[in-house]
Write an enzyme that holds these catalytic residues in place. Structure first.
Site, PDB file in Angstrom:
ATOM      1  N   GLU A   2      35.735  27.189 -62.682  1.00  0.00           N
ATOM      2  CA  GLU A   2      34.514  26.836 -63.419  1.00  0.00           C
ATOM      3  C   GLU A   2      33.296  27.427 -62.738  1.00  0.00           C
ATOM      4  OE1 GLU A   2      34.897  22.736 -65.085  1.00  0.00           O
ATOM      5  OE2 GLU A   2      35.471  22.258 -63.046  1.00  0.00           O
TER       6      GLU A   2
ATOM      7  N   HIS B 279      28.446  16.655 -74.011  1.00  0.00           N
ATOM      8  CA  HIS B 279      29.523  15.760 -74.411  1.00  0.00           C
ATOM      9  C   HIS B 279      29.387  15.311 -75.851  1.00  0.00           C
ATOM     10  CE1 HIS B 279      30.805  15.578 -70.171  1.00  0.00           C
ATOM     11  NE2 HIS B 279      31.911  15.777 -70.832  1.00  0.00           N
TER      12      HIS B 279
ATOM     13  N   ARG C  51      41.072  14.517 -68.933  1.00  0.00           N
ATOM     14  CA  ARG C  51      39.800  14.250 -68.244  1.00  0.00           C
ATOM     15  C   ARG C  51      39.846  12.813 -67.731  1.00  0.00           C
ATOM     16  NH1 ARG C  51      37.371  17.700 -72.689  1.00  0.00           N
ATOM     17  NH2 ARG C  51      36.097  19.275 -71.651  1.00  0.00           N
TER      18      ARG C  51
ATOM     19  N   ASN D 273      33.244  25.772 -70.128  1.00  0.00           N
ATOM     20  CA  ASN D 273      31.963  25.081 -70.310  1.00  0.00           C
ATOM     21  C   ASN D 273      31.129  25.217 -69.044  1.00  0.00           C
ATOM     22  OD1 ASN D 273      33.259  24.235 -72.601  1.00  0.00           O
ATOM     23  ND2 ASN D 273      33.798  22.240 -71.766  1.00  0.00           N
ATOM     24  N   ASP D 274      31.735  24.860 -67.918  1.00  0.00           N
ATOM     25  CA  ASP D 274      30.986  24.977 -66.664  1.00  0.00           C
ATOM     26  C   ASP D 274      30.888  26.430 -66.216  1.00  0.00           C
ATOM     27  OD1 ASP D 274      29.919  22.478 -65.845  1.00  0.00           O
ATOM     28  OD2 ASP D 274      31.968  21.750 -65.653  1.00  0.00           O
TER      29      ASP D 274
ATOM     30  N   ARG E 175      43.700  16.252 -64.468  1.00  0.00           N
ATOM     31  CA  ARG E 175      42.597  16.705 -63.615  1.00  0.00           C
ATOM     32  C   ARG E 175      42.101  15.532 -62.785  1.00  0.00           C
ATOM     33  NH1 ARG E 175      37.130  18.945 -66.189  1.00  0.00           N
ATOM     34  NH2 ARG E 175      36.784  16.776 -66.766  1.00  0.00           N
TER      35      ARG E 175
ATOM     36  N   ARG F 222      24.241  23.031 -69.391  1.00  0.00           N
ATOM     37  CA  ARG F 222      25.085  22.887 -70.582  1.00  0.00           C
ATOM     38  C   ARG F 222      24.590  21.839 -71.561  1.00  0.00           C
ATOM     39  NH1 ARG F 222      30.826  20.817 -68.259  1.00  0.00           N
ATOM     40  NH2 ARG F 222      31.163  19.884 -70.290  1.00  0.00           N
TER      41      ARG F 222
ATOM     42  N   CYS G   5      40.857  25.813 -70.709  1.00  0.00           N
ATOM     43  CA  CYS G   5      40.740  24.471 -71.289  1.00  0.00           C
ATOM     44  C   CYS G   5      39.311  24.117 -71.660  1.00  0.00           C
ATOM     45  CB  CYS G   5      41.309  23.420 -70.342  1.00  0.00           C
ATOM     46  SG  CYS G   5      40.390  23.299 -68.800  1.00  0.00           S
TER      47      CYS G   5
HETATM   48  C1  PEP Z   1      34.827  22.899 -68.547  1.00  0.00           C
HETATM   49  O1  PEP Z   1      33.912  22.822 -67.747  1.00  0.00           O
HETATM   50  O2  PEP Z   1      35.015  23.879 -69.305  1.00  0.00           O
HETATM   51  C2  PEP Z   1      35.803  21.808 -68.663  1.00  0.00           C
HETATM   52  C3  PEP Z   1      36.890  21.941 -69.401  1.00  0.00           C
HETATM   53  O3  PEP Z   1      35.528  20.645 -68.031  1.00  0.00           O
HETATM   54  P1  PEP Z   1      34.409  19.600 -68.535  1.00  0.00           P
HETATM   55  O4  PEP Z   1      33.947  20.029 -69.897  1.00  0.00           O
HETATM   56  O5  PEP Z   1      35.064  18.271 -68.541  1.00  0.00           O
HETATM   57  O6  PEP Z   1      33.364  19.751 -67.482  1.00  0.00           O
HETATM   58 MG    MG Z   2      33.903  21.334 -66.191  1.00  0.00          MG
END
Ligand code: PEP
Ligand code: MG
Length: 560
Positions: free
Chosen positions: A414, A193, A292, A437-438, A328, A448, A485
């Site tokens: 994800e 983050h 989010r 990302n996930d 979401r 991550r 996304c």
């Molecule tokens: C992701 O996992 O790519 C995503 C967009 O959600 P977050 O980063 O909030 O987990």
């Molecule tokens: Mg995610």
């Protein structure tokens, strides 16, 4: 002429942009004062005890001052810390340890804070979570009493590049981009983050720069390239002059994402804090590809009420009248602490009860959220669930949305299982959005947030791209839109690849829109498909990135 030879420190670029400025190293934290250290013979006990009260007032004032200029979560955090610093029982206990045990002021503070922290940890729940704030206050008081710099972002008379071992998201949230032109961390992962916040705030950043600690000193001139992931220490004058020449160039997005042949790709915004929605609309975003919702409720110990949620969602929806806004549902767990949903006794939270899985234990929270979304009065809000792994979960979620009159129910892809089953999943879900990302974390089995496995947590990994292609194929089979996304969508070169693999929309931090739009506009859809195939055929993330970038000279022209 500089007497130094340029040296390059490599890391991972997480927020694009090139800047030149002098370095300020994040100060070392005040060390723990030696246990049991007592006042020297003849030292005045009363004076020593009074220093504690005075220090607590100064720390509180400094924190309140910082809170005045912060907003949202960062402001709440600073206010809480300020209140703890001035807590009379903490100060009284520390003073007593000076007057009765003869301890030096800083050790007395340390012991008093440890005692409070132990009590809080034993109480559990909300109180246990405050233990971190108490440690922060303890460090600030010890720094104040020993003449060390206060923990936190240092200041300088001119804008600088901040170099730190690591940066907590809360600290990143307080960075002022007018002072901190870029930051470099020795630890940290690309999809943490902290990295997401850096991108959202437009601060160029490089993480996992392992040699930064030894190669860089305060005052060194640095050239940070947040796209390439490099830090040049003592860059040569020609490089600095060339960069300064480009510095005035700005790009904007006209609100229509398309390839050179007119192939439409909606370019949407990722929104965390609902108050940022208006700025996202002003940046030209065609809608919101990812709201989010948990960002508005982080660190809350109780679930938000339906009314509170309606207000938050209305703020976002009203910034995009008649536009696509994808909300979401709460994504709790692992890197997103929501104490009212997450279980804290899991050995492996990223693989535990998180995302939609929390709805099994707390169906009422999902129910309230869907009620609030349906009541937020928008022509057609799209709703999607995070962390879908099975067809059954999809069907349950779609049914729950239908019970609230929400027809546009979708899923986030994800987890590799969802990518592989996207065909049957999209037979009931109306759309999918790939969270790279996930998806990268779970495909590569690499946390991550971890700098130590950052090379693996790279969305350019061909295995991740294969799963993106599989998801898009499932979408095409069912004639459903599949967007992206995750942060991958904000990388202009990777964005072109994602379009070539079949993504129908891309959602990103608003600041990334102009760069992605500019590069996308230079390639035809067929060309993007060719680049997608080229990337899929490589055997490493580095090769995929290098192969595609070599085919897109426009990136260098645009300084991306
Ligand atoms: C992701 O996992 O790519 C995503 C967009 O959600 P977050 O980063 O909030 O987990
Ligand atoms: Mg995610």
């Amino acid at each position: 002429m500089s007497s130094h030879t340029p040296t390059i420190v490599a890391g991972i670029g997480v927020s694009p942009g090139r800047v030149v400025a002098r370095c300020v190293l994040m100060p070392d934290q005040a060390p723990e004062p030696p246990s049991g250290r007592r006042l020297a013979p003849g030292e005045d006990v009363v004076v020593a005890a009074q220093r504690i009260h005075a220090a607590s007032q100064r720390v509180r004032e400094a924190l309140d001052l910082a809170a005045d200029t912060a907003t949202g979560t960062a402001q709440d955090l600073l206010r809480t810390t300020a209140a703890i610093a001035a807590d009379p029982s903490l100060v009284a206990d520390a003073e007593r340890r000076v007057t009765t045990d003869n301890l030096v002021a800083e050790r007395a503070v340390w012991d008093a804070a440890e005692a409070v922290s132990a009590q809080f940890t034993a109480l559990g729940g909300y109180f246990a979570e405050r233990a971190g704030d108490i440690a922060d206050v303890r460090d600030r008081l010890v720094a104040e009493l020993t003449g060390m710099p206060a923990p936190g972002i240092p200041t300088s008379t001119e804008p600088f590049v901040l170099v730190a071992s690591d940066l907590a998201p809360a600290l990143t949230a307080t960075l002022d981009p007018r002072n901190v032109l870029a930051f470099v961390t020795i630890a940290g992962g690309p999809t943490s983050h902290t990295a997401i916040l850096a991108r959202a705030r437009g601060i160029p950043a490089v993480v996992a720069a392992r040699d930064a600690g030894t190669a860089i000193r305060t005052g060194d001139l640095l050239l940070v390239d947040g796209a390439a992931g490099t830090v040049t220490v003592h860059p040569d004058e020609a490089e600095v002059a060339a960069l300064r020449g480009h510095a005035t160039r700005t790009r904007t997005f006209d609100g229509v994402g398309q390839a050179a042949d007119g192939h439409r790709v909606k370019l949407l915004a990722n929104v965390g804090d609902p108050h940022d929605a208006a700025a996202a609309a002003a940046s030209g975003a065609e809608g919101v590809g990812l709201l989010r919702t948990e960002f508005a409720f982080l660190d809350r110990t109780d679930a938000p009420s339906v009314e509170e949620q309606i207000a938050a969602y209305r703020l976002v929806l009203s910034a995009f009248p008649g536009r696509e806004v994808i909300i979401r549902t709460l994504d709790a767990g692992a890197d997103k602490p929501l104490p009212f949903l997450a279980s804290d006794d899991e050995a492996n939270p990223a693989l535990g009860v998180r995302g939609l899985r929390t709805a099994r234990l707390h169906p009422d929270v999902l129910d309230d959220q869907l009620t609030a979304i349906a009541a937020a009065e928008h022509a057609q809000p799209w709703v999607m669930a995070p962390m879908i792994s099975t067809v059954d979960e999809t069907e349950d979620f779609v049914a729950a949305c239908a019970r609230h009159g929400l027809d546009m129910a979708g899923v986030m892809v994800e987890v590799p299982s969802a990518a592989l089953l996207s065909g049957p999943i999209l037979a009931s879900a109306k759309f999918a959005s790939i969270g790279t990302n996930d998806l990268t974390q779970y495909t590569m089995a690499a946390g991550r947030l971890l700098g130590s496995v950052a090379e693996l947590s790279d969305p350019w990994q061909p295995a991740v791209l294969q799963l993106v292609a599989a998801t898009c194929a499932g979408g095409a089979q069912q004639d459903r839109p599949v967007g992206v996304c995750g942060e991958a969508a904000a990388d202009p070169a990777l964005a072109v690849v994602l379009v070539g693999l079949g993504a129908t929309s891309l959602s990103m931090a608003p600041r990334a829109l102009a760069g992605v739009a500019a590069v996308l506009a230079t390639v035809t859809f067929d060309e993007s498909r060719r680049l997608g195939r080229l990337a899929l055929a490589t055997h490493s993330a580095a090769a995929a990135r290098a192969t595609v970038r070599a085919e897109l000279p426009v990136l260098v022209e645009l300084g991306l």
